[in-house]
Design a protein around this motif. Structure first.
Motif, mmCIF file in Angstrom:
data_model
loop_
_atom_site.group_PDB
_atom_site.id
_atom_site.type_symbol
_atom_site.label_atom_id
_atom_site.label_comp_id
_atom_site.label_asym_id
_atom_site.label_seq_id
_atom_site.Cartn_x
_atom_site.Cartn_y
_atom_site.Cartn_z
ATOM 1 N N THR A 150 0.852 -1.175 0.000
ATOM 2 C CA THR A 150 0.000 0.000 0.000
ATOM 3 C C THR A 150 0.891 1.231 0.000
ATOM 4 O O THR A 150 2.087 1.153 0.288
ATOM 5 C CB THR A 150 -0.946 0.021 1.224
ATOM 6 N N SER A 151 0.314 2.361 -0.319
ATOM 7 C CA SER A 151 1.058 3.612 -0.346
ATOM 8 C C SER A 151 0.538 4.528 0.745
ATOM 9 O O SER A 151 -0.666 4.618 0.975
ATOM 10 C CB SER A 151 0.908 4.296 -1.715
ATOM 11 N N TRP A 152 1.445 5.196 1.414
ATOM 12 C CA TRP A 152 1.095 6.106 2.503
ATOM 13 C C TRP A 152 1.504 7.507 2.095
ATOM 14 O O TRP A 152 2.666 7.844 2.008
ATOM 15 C CB TRP A 152 1.833 5.652 3.771
ATOM 16 N N ASN A 153 0.519 8.345 1.818
ATOM 17 C CA ASN A 153 0.819 9.689 1.311
ATOM 18 C C ASN A 153 1.253 10.657 2.396
ATOM 19 O O ASN A 153 2.005 11.580 2.134
ATOM 20 C CB ASN A 153 -0.402 10.292 0.608
ATOM 21 N N TYR A 154 0.709 10.456 3.582
ATOM 22 C CA TYR A 154 1.106 11.370 4.651
ATOM 23 C C TYR A 154 2.371 10.829 5.288
ATOM 24 O O TYR A 154 2.386 9.764 5.865
ATOM 25 C CB TYR A 154 0.018 11.494 5.706
ATOM 26 N N PHE A 155 3.422 11.588 5.152
ATOM 27 C CA PHE A 155 4.680 11.099 5.707
ATOM 28 C C PHE A 155 5.622 12.269 5.896
ATOM 29 O O PHE A 155 5.739 13.119 5.032
ATOM 30 C CB PHE A 155 5.317 10.071 4.771
ATOM 31 N N ILE A 156 6.262 12.325 7.053
ATOM 32 C CA ILE A 156 7.181 13.418 7.339
ATOM 33 C C ILE A 156 8.551 12.854 7.713
ATOM 34 O O ILE A 156 8.651 12.038 8.631
ATOM 35 C CB ILE A 156 6.668 14.307 8.485
ATOM 36 N N LEU A 157 9.558 13.278 7.004
ATOM 37 C CA LEU A 157 10.929 12.903 7.340
ATOM 38 C C LEU A 157 11.580 14.008 8.152
ATOM 39 O O LEU A 157 11.290 15.196 7.958
ATOM 40 C CB LEU A 157 11.760 12.703 6.065
ATOM 41 N N GLU A 158 12.449 13.630 9.049
ATOM 42 C CA GLU A 158 13.269 14.619 9.735
ATOM 43 C C GLU A 158 14.471 14.956 8.852
ATOM 44 O O GLU A 158 14.740 14.273 7.856
ATOM 45 C CB GLU A 158 13.720 14.071 11.090
ATOM 46 N N ALA A 159 15.191 15.993 9.216
ATOM 47 C CA ALA A 159 16.343 16.436 8.423
ATOM 48 C C ALA A 159 17.413 15.347 8.353
ATOM 49 O O ALA A 159 17.534 14.506 9.247
ATOM 50 C CB ALA A 159 16.930 17.710 9.036
ATOM 51 N N TYR A 160 18.152 15.373 7.280
ATOM 52 C CA TYR A 160 19.195 14.375 7.066
ATOM 53 C C TYR A 160 20.208 14.391 8.205
ATOM 54 O O TYR A 160 20.694 15.450 8.622
ATOM 55 C CB TYR A 160 19.908 14.638 5.736
ATOM 56 N N ASP A 161 20.527 13.212 8.706
ATOM 57 C CA ASP A 161 21.487 13.070 9.799
ATOM 58 C C ASP A 161 22.818 12.586 9.222
ATOM 59 O O ASP A 161 22.893 11.485 8.660
ATOM 60 C CB ASP A 161 20.961 12.077 10.832
ATOM 61 N N PHE A 162 23.861 13.394 9.363
ATOM 62 C CA PHE A 162 25.138 13.061 8.747
ATOM 63 C C PHE A 162 25.904 11.977 9.505
ATOM 64 O O PHE A 162 26.822 11.371 8.958
ATOM 65 C CB PHE A 162 25.998 14.323 8.635
ATOM 66 N N THR A 163 25.529 11.731 10.749
ATOM 67 C CA THR A 163 26.195 10.670 11.511
ATOM 68 C C THR A 163 25.721 9.295 11.068
ATOM 69 O O THR A 163 26.508 8.390 10.799
ATOM 70 C CB THR A 163 25.937 10.848 13.021
ATOM 71 N N SER A 164 24.390 9.136 10.957
ATOM 72 C CA SER A 164 23.830 7.832 10.562
ATOM 73 C C SER A 164 23.603 7.726 9.065
ATOM 74 O O SER A 164 23.222 6.659 8.564
ATOM 75 C CB SER A 164 22.502 7.602 11.286
ATOM 76 N N LEU A 165 23.849 8.828 8.340
ATOM 77 C CA LEU A 165 23.624 8.872 6.884
ATOM 78 C C LEU A 165 22.198 8.435 6.555
ATOM 79 O O LEU A 165 21.953 7.601 5.693
ATOM 80 C CB LEU A 165 24.631 7.977 6.153
ATOM 81 N N SER A 166 21.253 9.041 7.276
ATOM 82 C CA SER A 166 19.868 8.617 7.107
ATOM 83 C C SER A 166 18.909 9.764 7.407
ATOM 84 O O SER A 166 19.280 10.783 8.002
ATOM 85 C CB SER A 166 19.556 7.450 8.041
ATOM 86 N N PHE A 167 17.655 9.534 7.001
ATOM 87 C CA PHE A 167 16.556 10.428 7.347
ATOM 88 C C PHE A 167 15.731 9.753 8.437
ATOM 89 O O PHE A 167 15.044 8.761 8.178
ATOM 90 C CB PHE A 167 15.671 10.698 6.121
#
Length: 250
Positions: free
Chosen positions: A136-153
């Protein structure tokens, strides 16, 4: 069936929902999931439900293109009965399956509808029993700012035992999906700098970002009327459907 929204909440929100009257809400909205639509609850797994350690898991080698689509809350309901193998409560099922049954005050009419639709309901349950890989697809989604330590959102919406369902026809539906391994995706890893920059640009400008969830049906949780699923993989896609990253469960 009109799909208007999909809601997701974590078990930490259960008390608040109970006090406010089940108003779904991580406060937003979307055309697949939304997180601000009434209806959710998360409860602890009961002792009768299988533990995560005992649940079967999906095959990560299965091509994502071969996953069928979740078709909404009634599909979840049929899957629930297919897995639990409990006797079908046709009156309860019909309250969700048939608007005519739900709206009628004529008991004879309701009984006629039940007799007419029993075979169709049984066929839906039988079909659901044969499909374990669903997306399924989830349209409502919020990412936090890119984290340079974990190389992830980082993200905090999709977690262990968080649940969701679709809001259809502006009414509550008692059957829902519960994730068993949502914590596997609390960090969406992007090591490629160009890709990370692109996602960060979209995120910072509040552009549409969607999650495609690829799930494997595992068991039921009677305490929540929930179908427990493993998230095998997620895709982060932009508003045009371009896949920005694909991440599999640990």
């Amino acid at each position: 069936m009109q799909k208007t929204a999909l809601t997701l909440i974590t078990s930490a929100s259960l008390l608040l929902l109970t006090l406010t009257g089940c108003s779904d809400k991580p406060a937003e909205q979307s055309n697949t999931p939304a997180a601000e639509v009434p209806q959710e609850q998360a409860a602890a797994v009961t002792s009768e439900a299988p533990t995560v350690a005992k649940l079967s898991v999906g095959d990560a080698a299965k091509p994502l293109a071969e996953y069928a689509e979740w078709q909404g809350n009634n599909h979840v309901m049929f899957t629930y009965y297919a897995l639990s193998k409990i006797p079908v409560d046709y009156d309860k099922v019909l309250e969700n399956y048939s608007q005519e049954y739900r709206d009628s005050n004529d008991n004879f009419r309701k009984n006629d509808l039940k007799n007419a639709l029993k075979e169709q309901i049984d066929a839906e349950i039988a079909a659901a029993a044969n499909v374990k890989y669903l997306k399924t697809s989830w349209n409502y989604f919020i990412l936090e700012a890119y984290d340079f330590t974990s190389l992830s959102f980082p993200q905090s919406k999709l977690t262990n035992n968080s649940i969701f369902y679709w809001q259809e026809n502006h009414r509550y539906h008692p059957y829902q999906i519960s994730f068993t391994n949502g914590d596997d995706f609390k960090n969406l890893v992007v090591k490629d700098e160009a890709t990370a920059r692109r996602i960060e640009e979209l995120r910072s400008k509040f552009q549409q970002l969607n999650l495609n969830l690829y799930t494997f049906v595992q068991a039921t949780d009677p305490a929540q009327n929930a179908v427990k699923v493993q998230v095998v993989a997620v895709e982060l896609v932009d508003g045009q459907g371009n896949v920005l990253l694909t991440q599999y469960s640990k």
